[in-house]
Motif scaffolding. Sequence first.
Motif, PDB file in Angstrom:
ATOM      1  N   CYS A  32      -1.669  11.195  -2.648  1.00 51.48           N
ATOM      2  CA  CYS A  32      -0.253  11.556  -2.804  1.00 51.48           C
ATOM      3  C   CYS A  32       0.627  10.482  -2.167  1.00 51.48           C
ATOM      4  O   CYS A  32       1.623  10.060  -2.768  1.00 51.48           O
ATOM      5  N   SER A  33       0.290  10.010  -0.980  1.00 53.24           N
ATOM      6  CA  SER A  33       1.142   8.967  -0.397  1.00 53.24           C
ATOM      7  C   SER A  33       1.037   7.680  -1.185  1.00 53.24           C
ATOM      8  O   SER A  33       2.031   6.958  -1.322  1.00 53.24           O
ATOM      9  N   PHE A  34      -0.133   7.395  -1.741  1.00 56.26           N
ATOM     10  CA  PHE A  34      -0.243   6.207  -2.590  1.00 56.26           C
ATOM     11  C   PHE A  34       0.688   6.337  -3.801  1.00 56.26           C
ATOM     12  O   PHE A  34       1.428   5.406  -4.141  1.00 56.26           O
ATOM     13  N   ILE A  35       0.665   7.522  -4.430  1.00 55.94           N
ATOM     14  CA  ILE A  35       1.515   7.746  -5.612  1.00 55.94           C
ATOM     15  C   ILE A  35       2.991   7.612  -5.226  1.00 55.94           C
ATOM     16  O   ILE A  35       3.773   6.953  -5.896  1.00 55.94           O
ATOM     17  N   LYS A  36       3.338   8.239  -4.098  1.00 49.72           N
ATOM     18  CA  LYS A  36       4.732   8.170  -3.628  1.00 49.72           C
ATOM     19  C   LYS A  36       5.194   6.714  -3.469  1.00 49.72           C
ATOM     20  O   LYS A  36       6.295   6.347  -3.868  1.00 49.72           O
ATOM     21  N   ASN A  37       4.317   5.875  -2.952  1.00 48.97           N
ATOM     22  CA  ASN A  37       4.723   4.491  -2.654  1.00 48.97           C
ATOM     23  C   ASN A  37       4.574   3.539  -3.830  1.00 48.97           C
ATOM     24  O   ASN A  37       5.149   2.457  -3.812  1.00 48.97           O
ATOM     25  N   ASN A  38       3.805   3.910  -4.830  1.00 47.43           N
ATOM     26  CA  ASN A  38       3.468   2.930  -5.874  1.00 47.43           C
ATOM     27  C   ASN A  38       3.704   3.338  -7.320  1.00 47.43           C
ATOM     28  O   ASN A  38       3.673   2.475  -8.193  1.00 47.43           O
ATOM     29  N   ILE A  39       3.870   4.622  -7.605  1.00 43.18           N
ATOM     30  CA  ILE A  39       3.871   5.045  -9.019  1.00 43.18           C
ATOM     31  C   ILE A  39       5.266   5.483  -9.471  1.00 43.18           C
ATOM     32  O   ILE A  39       5.923   6.286  -8.799  1.00 43.18           O
ATOM     33  N   LYS A  40       5.674   4.954 -10.631  1.00 45.15           N
ATOM     34  CA  LYS A  40       6.976   5.298 -11.223  1.00 45.15           C
ATOM     35  C   LYS A  40       6.795   5.599 -12.700  1.00 45.15           C
ATOM     36  O   LYS A  40       5.836   5.118 -13.326  1.00 45.15           O
ATOM     37  N   ASN A  41       7.742   6.329 -13.280  1.00 40.95           N
ATOM     38  CA  ASN A  41       7.783   6.572 -14.733  1.00 40.95           C
ATOM     39  C   ASN A  41       6.469   7.123 -15.292  1.00 40.95           C
ATOM     40  O   ASN A  41       6.070   6.777 -16.393  1.00 40.95           O
TER      41      ASN A  41
END
Length: 160
Positions: A65-74
């Motif tokens: 989840c923190s990886f997604i928060k920091n790296n994933i968009k759209n």
Amino acid sequence: MSNNIVLIGFMGSGKSSIGRELAKIKQSVLIDIDALIESNLGMCISDIFAYFGEEYFRKYERFLCSFIKNNIKNSIIATGGGTPAIYNVKELGIVVYLDTPFKKAISRIKYSNNRPKLKDNIKSLYESRLNIYKNSSNIVIESSDTVEGIARKIINILEK
Ligand code: S3P
């Protein structure tokens, strides 16, 4: 703004299949947290629970989840049924709760051998999650339509 659409809901609410449909319609990418955990650890979820325990699974889930928060968009994010209980999913994007009646969810998952939480008291788990899902979501969708119908409904609401 990340512009991610985050799907939450109990096991069997259709997060992964609706996520795939949303990704197809929006020509985006589905990030499925359970599938990511399995591919990164090289084990299925029931083996992760059996060999390392639930706490280890939750720690890895939180890390993703923190990886997604920091790296994933759209993107479209399909969470695991327990993700909103261990992480503030609103940090990941606009959160859509797929509200599914208990009986319907169970009828879809009862023969699954990769859902270790089925061994727990599943009715009380469902009840204890209801408020968590409601409080963690921006939009609630009753998942009583086809997968495509629900995906279209979500897009219509978000694009209004
Ligand atoms: C869980 C739900 C599962 C998976 C794990 C724990 C839960 O995801 O993350 O078995 O605690 O509700 P699905 O909702 O995709 O089955």
